[in-house]
Scaffold this active site. Structure first.
Site, PDB file in Angstrom:
ATOM      1  N   CYS A  22       0.827  -1.202   0.000  1.00 25.34           N
ATOM      2  CA  CYS A  22       0.000   0.000   0.000  1.00 25.34           C
ATOM      3  C   CYS A  22       0.865   1.257   0.000  1.00 25.34           C
ATOM      4  O   CYS A  22       0.468   2.285  -0.514  1.00 25.34           O
ATOM      5  CB  CYS A  22      -0.962  -0.011   1.182  1.00 25.34           C
ATOM      6  SG  CYS A  22      -0.152  -0.181   2.754  1.00 25.34           S
ATOM      7  N   HIS A  42      -1.000   1.248   7.619  1.00 26.11           N
ATOM      8  CA  HIS A  42      -1.609   1.263   6.293  1.00 26.11           C
ATOM      9  C   HIS A  42      -1.483   2.640   5.660  1.00 26.11           C
ATOM     10  O   HIS A  42      -1.718   3.659   6.299  1.00 26.11           O
ATOM     11  CB  HIS A  42      -3.088   0.896   6.431  1.00 26.11           C
ATOM     12  CG  HIS A  42      -3.776   0.711   5.119  1.00 26.11           C
ATOM     13  ND1 HIS A  42      -3.233  -0.038   4.103  1.00 26.11           N
ATOM     14  CD2 HIS A  42      -4.954   1.180   4.660  1.00 26.11           C
ATOM     15  CE1 HIS A  42      -4.053  -0.018   3.070  1.00 26.11           C
ATOM     16  NE2 HIS A  42      -5.109   0.720   3.386  1.00 26.11           N
TER      17      HIS A  42
END
Lengths: 898, 491
Positions: free
Chosen positions: B114, B438
């Site tokens: 990510c 994240h």
């Protein structure tokens, strides 16, 4: 005292042969009574002894003494004042001697004295006789003929009750009832005189002789009597209900209350009565009021010389009956409430109030969402003759096509609905509307032409024009090649002439219904159109042709989703006609099994729609209890049927809502899918919180069809109310379902419905204080609901214009007061929740929680209005729709306020 | 010759004579004079339907004084537009979802990637960079390091795919090349899983690669000195280094690609953080004293790029836990950033002109609008204009990017930066350390809407939620902000 006591106990023993278990409390009670005896005041004690003396004297051998004692006893009883809670003292003290007197009576020889004694025993029986003995009545019949009223009100009431029972008994035993009737003839005037008209009516109903009533009703009490009769009619099984209404009608006529008489005549669906009411009414102003009432019910009465004094008058009245003033009045209301400004779908969606993701700036137009916007736009701006998508003048005048741009943002059959939406926007304004629709009739796109034809039908819905433009424009297209155009024209005819029984339409459409070469969809719409035009008429020819069509079609065709319209068209013919359906019902049993049951259930539920027939509700409920193998589809219409039958009156309606709740819990999927729709029609345009909550819950159901039906139903119950709570729910749903185009479409439609006519409309088929049911409106709702039973293939498929059937039920929910020149007149009115005052004593308030407004005003479902000024007298007792006011001659300006 | 009245729309024409000798067409022509409706468009209701052009008056039984109704208008018949709209429903099924959203595709997470996905999405939002990459070809030659070329080409291909595809793209090739070029991104855990990486590192390395390859356009000299990446992102800093002890001064110039926002306990807003970031202390050998002393370095911006990158220095190496720890402190940042305060005197002088012009054009438009709207919605109009002018200017920048030829530059006045920047992309991190948690990219679309690219899933967001990514909790917090310059056209 000793013999007295023994008699006392003797009487008790004779009276009751109680089972052993009951003995103990009885004895205890007796002891208590004895104890009480000792507590009596001196006065009471004296009275008691006096009465005991009388009882003894009555049994004396000397007739003179007997007579004197009886007279005295009588005197005591009659003069005793009773309160609500206690038995009059003389009766109380005589109770122990009831048995004594009775046994002595048996021994007496027939004489005047014996009859006197019978009178007294009859009165005593009021408190003494066992249930079902009817001793009071027995002794009454043996007693003297005289004024029974002098024995008191309670006595008469008791007597009336016993007469009812006795009458039934004698009917079964086939015995004469003349003596009872004599008594009834005494009781009725007594009741009527003492403000107990309901009791009089009840008694007469018991003895099946309501006609007796009319001669006793006078100017002072006819109103109360009639209001009791009319509201009581809902609970009487047929054919007695007609009898009740008939009496009410005659009473209204007798006292020249023609608007009320007309309402009753319309309720009875009796054209003869309608005409005679009209003929009997001589006052022109009042006649105009009658015309407005007829127009609201959609009854097209052709006036002839008898009904109108001269041609000029006839033309004026005919114009009112044709409802051509509706658009004008509606726009007056809209201007007064300042809602003329057109609204766009985005104004309704209120995307800015929806959080986050709901509306991304779509780079590509979605045909489905554009179609939804088309419907929302049409419903919201219905009747306002202007909007921002279809009629708005375009910015670039070079293209010249004002609305072409939006129209062509719809895809294929979507264009038909878009063109037809123009009809809804110009609803009721035929003269202006035709000019707007005209150009689309020449389009080279078949869908657009079909939509334009439908638009012509829609705008003519509920109004009549002497030149009959709808028929002239539509009839040729009915037999065109293209099925889309045919459907447009056929549905247009159905909407424009709903309830009119126009024969030309019959001649035009029956060949199409019977023609087995045309597609089932065309035949289905033709059957529907015929059903609408001949709604509730039991027309043989129409029935025949639809029955033939149902018999001749192949199994595959009957399995098509639109085959249901053949059944519905057939059923609408018998709407509310109860057992007139029986013959057709038998025929329906011979249909192909694929459709037979569906047809039977639909026929049955239509025929008993709005009757509140409990047996039918039970029958339909038991149908829903079956667990079916896959393939049968008749349970869904049965669920709708429950709603249709039960919607007649409030009590049945609430019970039906509860029963539907059970179906939701225990029913199978096909039943659950119909339940939201049934709830929707049960409280259409009447956003009850409980129903709203149920539907809100169902709108998140895991079964998408249940969710869709619930969503649309949220729209139905809020239709035309602008209800903020429902609007909020729907906004949340729009964000919840933003990824599911089908459900989003349903949400949009519901949003359009809630804001229908910017909140000035209602879909409720009941009007005039919930007294009258508009067949046409109900038929429109039913067509929509049956279309919604198969949401995926009809409303979400190619036939979304089925939504336009709702136009039949669309009516402004307004009160406009007019002066004697039929110009709007602003007067203060109180608007509040209606209170049921039927049969209540005195002059109770008819509304509660009211606010005072000046007309024109909006009336919600369950609201009632009353004038807040004495200056005018309304010509109609029900203040709804158009009401003419005339000046009150007795009015005197209040000095203080001036 | 019966006389009838004719009702047309809401008018009634009385006393129209019918010549029953003639065909009804003549009557229609009569009405044409009255209403202007051409006879072929006229529809007149008579008994049994509509009046036919060649009908017979006898059979129709028109009576004296009868009222006829004329329908029809002279309105033009609506025609379908030549090119009908394309509907979502017409698109192939798998494209419907994204078309409805109106933005480019997401990127599939290939296992803790990510950091890379969000970096790519942010950079992809720069149209000039996309354009430059599109024009990049291998013809230039692979150069010293062939991997530089392959990675640039892989970026180009990935961007191209993102533009075209409506489904989430799996950047497999790009990732392989990236790992080949920078093996640190190929770190694995003991279990053989690829590890999470620092997005800022990825951002820096990727830009470095692009800056190496995208600058060499040999045929145009001016272009060569003005390499794309440096032109777009390069911030020229002028620093004064002052020795605290000897008061000797020296100055130096450098080009950086990001401005650092230092986060200390006093910093609550980006502005303060940037100020701190431009000031630093360092130990350096003083030539005069001949030993290493403490110097104070103060930097100012000397040249502003069209795209300003700001990095929040949220991570620091924590020795005790052996990982990059995160500062969770809340640091607010604006949607519109003015960096005037951080500029050198010379640059400030240069900026004054364009800023004035920019202010004037804006005021003029606001003033104009005020007159129209009578001041009631002045404030609103001002905001609207703010965005609309910037949009126009964006187009100008686009133009400049598309046509870099010198001839055009002469005739068209080149837009100048004003020192005012709009937020266009935010790369956020959620979690406690740089190598975990994240990463997500939040990118403003041309339509003005914000899209959160959470790997393969694009989600629509509201603008006011973007400023809520400022930290202070466990929610996503801004790590890198990309600002775009507002420019002004000199008169």
């Amino acid at each position: 005292m000793a013999p007295e006591n023994s008699k006392d106990s003797h009487a008790m023993d004779q009276d009751v042969q109680p089972p052993p278990s009951k003995l103990l409390p009885k004895e205890a009670k007796k002891k208590k009574e004895e104890k009480k005896d000792e507590d009596l005041s001196e006065e009471d004690l004296a009275l008691k002894q006096q009465l005991e003396l009388y009882v003894e004297r009555v049994q004396d051998g000397d007739p003179a003494i007997q007579k004197m004692a009886l007279e005295a006893m009588r005197q005591e009883i009659r003069t005793a004042t009773s309160s609500m809670t206690s038995v009059p003292k003389p009766l109380k003290f005589l109770r122990p001697h009831y048995g004594t007197l009775k046994s002595y009576y048996e021994k007496m020889v027939d004489s005047e004295l014996k009859r006197y004694l019978a009178d007294v025993i009859s009165v005593l029986a009021l408190t003494m006789s066992e249930d079902g003995d009817r001793e009071s009545l027995r002794f009454r019949l043996q007693g003297s003929i005289g004024d029974i009223g002098s024995w008191g009100h309670e006595y008469v009431r008791n007597l009336a009750g016993e007469i009812g029972n006795e009458f039934q008994q004698r009917q079964t035993d086939e015995q004469p009832v003349d003596d009872l009737m004599d008594l009834v003839k005494q009781i009725v005037p007594f009741h009527v005189k003492h403000n107990a008209e309901p009791e009089a009516v009840d008694l007469l109903m018991e003895v099946e002789n309501l006609e007796l009533l009319t001669q006793h009703i006078d100017k002072g009490n006819y109103k109360r009597t009639c209001s009791y009769l009319t509201s009581f009619a809902s609970y009487v099984p047929e054919p007695d209900d007609t009898l009740v209404l008939d009496i009410a009608y005659q009473l209204y006529c007798k006292f020249e209350k023609y608007p009320d008489a007309l309402r009753v005549a319309l309720r009875m669906d009796n054209t003869q009565y309608v005409k005679s009411t009209f003929a009997a009414c001589k006052d022109l102003l009042e006649k105009q009021q009658l015309c407005y009432i007829l127009a609201r019910q959609g009854v097209l009465l052709e006036l002839d010389e008898e009904l109108a004094d001269n041609d000029e008058q006839r033309e004026l009245l005919q114009e009112l009956i044709s409802n051509s003033k509706l658009s004008e009045g509606y726009l007056t209301l809209a201007r007064d409430l300042d809602v003329m400004e057109p609204k766009t779908p985005d104004d309704i969606y209120k995307a800015h109030l929806v959080d986050g993701r709901a509306s991304a700036g779509a780079s590509v137009d979605s045909a489905r969402q554009n179609l939804a916007a088309t419907f929302v736009n049409a419903f919201v701006n219905a009747g306002f003759v202007q909007d921002k998508l279809m009629t708005a003048p375009s910015m670039e005048s070079s293209t010249g096509s004002s609305s072409g741009s939006w129209l062509f943002k719809n895809k294929e059959h979507g264009k038909a609905s878009a063109a037809a939406s123009l009809g809804l926007i110009v609803l009721w304004d035929v003269d202006g509307g035709l000019a707007l629709v005209d150009k689309y009739l020449y389009s080279n796109d078949n869908h657009v032409v079909a939509g334009a034809l439908l638009a012509v039908g829609i705008m003519n819905c509920g109004v009549h024009n002497e030149c009959d433009p709808a028929y002239a424009l539509l009839f040729e297209s009915v037999n065109k090649e293209d099925p889309t155009i045919r459907i447009g024209a056929i549905m247009g005819l159905g909407l424009a002439y709903a309830g009119s029984q126009k024969e030309e339409v019959l001649d035009l459409l029956t060949p199409i219904v019977q023609d087995s070469k045309v597609g089932i969809e065309v035949a289905g719409f033709a059957a529907m159109a015929l059903g609408l035009v001949y709604v509730g008429s039991c027309n043989e020819d129409v029935a025949q042709s639809i029955v033939l069509a149902l018999m001749n079609r192949s199994e595959a065709e009957l399995g098509e989703p639109l085959a249901r319209f053949l059944c519905l068209g057939l059923s609408l013919l018998y709407l509310g006609k109860q057992d007139a359906v029986d013959a057709t019902m038998e025929v329906a049993k011979t249909f192909h099994e694929k459709i037979s049951k569906y047809c039977q259930v639909t026929l049955d539920s239509c025929a008993y729609a709005g009757t509140g027939n409990v047996l039918k509700v039970q029958a339909l409920l038991s149908l829903c209890a079956d667990h079916l193998e896959k393939g049968d589809s008749h349970q869904a219409p049965a669920v709708l049927g429950i709603a249709l039958v039960a919607m007649a009156e409030e009590l049945g309606l609430d019970m039906a809502i509860r029963s539907l709740e059970h179906l939701l819990q225990y029913g199978e999927q096909n039943i659950r899918r119909a339940v939201p729709l049934a709830l929707g029609i049960l409280s259409v345009s009447n956003p009850k919180i409980s129903v709203m909550d149920t539907l809100s819950r169902l709108s998140h159901d895991t079964d998408s069809e249940v969710a869709m039906a619930a969503t649309v139903s949220l729209g139905l119950i809020g239709a035309g109310t602008n209800n903020a709570r429902i609007a909020g729910m729907l906004r949340n749903l729009s964000s919840y379902y933003y990824k599911d185009p089908s459900l989003l479409f349903c949400v949009r439609i519901a949003q359009g419905l809630v804001h229908m006519g910017k909140g000035l409309m209602t879909l409720n088929p009941y009007h005039s204080d919930r007294f009258l049911l508009s067949n046409v409106a109900l038929a429109g709702l039913m067509s929509f609901l049956h279309g919604s039973l198969d949401m995926k293939s009809i409303i979400l498929g190619k036939y979304h214009y089925v939504l336009y059937f709702l136009v039949l039920a669309m009516q402004p929910r307004m009160l406009i007061t007019l002066d004697e020149n039929l110009k709007p007149l602003s007067v203060p009115v109180r608007v509040g929740q209606a209170v049921d005052v039927v049969g209540q004593a005195g002059r109770p308030k008819t509304i509660t929680g009211f606010q005072t407004h000046t007309t024109p005003v909006l009336l919600a479902t369950g609201d009632r209005a009353e004038l807040a000024t004495e200056k005018y007298i309304p010509l109609s007792s029900v203040l709804e729709g158009f009401v003419i006011l005339k000046l009150n001659p007795d009015y005197q300006q209040d000095h203080l306020s001036s | 010759m019966p006389t009838v009245s004719v009702k047309w729309q809401k008018q009634v024409f009385t006393g129209v004579e019918i010549d029953t000798e003639q065909v009804p067409y003549v009557f229609k022509c009569q009405l044409y004079d009255l209403t202007g409706v051409p006879p072929e468009r006229q529809k007149i209701t008579v008994k049994g339907g509509l009046l036919k052009d060649d009908g017979d008056w006898e059979n129709l039984g028109v009576k004296e004084g009868q009222r006829l109704m004329l329908m029809g208008t002279a309105d033009e018949i609506p025609k379908a537009p030549e090119k009908g709209p394309v509907f979502i429903e017409d698109l192939p099924e798998d494209e419907q979802g994204t078309a409805a959203l109106g933005h480019t595709a997401g990127l599939v997470n290939l296992g803790n990637t990510c950091y890379m996905n969000s970096t790519v999405q942010c950079l992809h939002s720069v149209p000039e960079l996309r354009l430059a990459l599109k024009e990049y070809s291998a013809a230039v030659g692979t150069g010293i390091d062939p991997l530089l070329h392959t990675l640039t080409a892989a970026t180009r291909d990935l961007f191209g795919e993102l533009d075209k595809s409506l489904r989430p793209v799996a950047p497999i090739h790009f990732l392989t090349v990236l790992r080949k070029k920078y093996p640190q991104f190929a770190q694995q855990t003991n279990h053989g899983l690829y590890m999470q990486q620092d997005a800022e590192e990825c951002w820096t390395q990727l830009l470095y690669v692009l800056s190496q390859r995208l600058q060499s356009v040999p045929q145009d000299e001016e272009e060569a000195t003005n390499p794309v990446v440096k032109h777009l992102f390069g911030i020229e800093l002028k620093s004064f280094i002052k020795c605290a002890e000897s008061a000797e001064e020296s100055s130096e110039s450098e080009t950086v690609y990001t401005l650092k926002c230092h986060i200390s306990s006093e910093v609550n807003h980006l502005h303060e953080g940037l100020k701190q970031g431009l000031k630093s202390e360092l130990e350096k050998t003083s030539p005069i004293l001949g030993r290493s002393t403490l110097h104070v370095k103060e930097s100012h911006i000397n040249k502003l790029p069209p795209y300003l990158t700001v990095q929040f220095v949220r991570f620091f190496w924590k020795r005790e836990s052996n990982q990059k720890a995160k500062i969770l402190r809340k640091v607010g940042y604006p949607l519109v950033l003015d960096v005037f305060d951080f500029c050198t005197e010379e640059l400030r002088d240069k900026l004054k002109g364009p800023r004035k012009v920019y202010q004037e054009t804006e005021d003029a438009k606001v003033g104009l609008k005020k007159k129209e709207k009578e001041g009631a919605e002045g404030v609103k109009a001002l905001q609207n204009l703010g965005t609309s002018t910037s949009d126009e200017n964006v187009e100008m920048v686009d133009d400049a990017g598309q046509h870099p030829s010198s001839s055009e530059k002469v005739c068209a006045p080149e837009p100048e930066v004003t020192g005012i920047y709009d937020l266009v992309a935010v790369l956020t991190h959620k979690g406690r350390s740089a190598d975990s948690g994240h990463y997500v990219a939040w990118v403003k679309q041309d339509s003005g809407k914000w899209i959160e690219f959470d790997d393969e899933q694009p989600i629509l967001q509201k603008e006011e939620d973007i400023t809520k990514l400022s930290g202070g909790g466990d929610w996503h917090m801004a790590y890198i902000c990309l600002y775009k310059a507002r420019v002004a056209l000199p008169h």
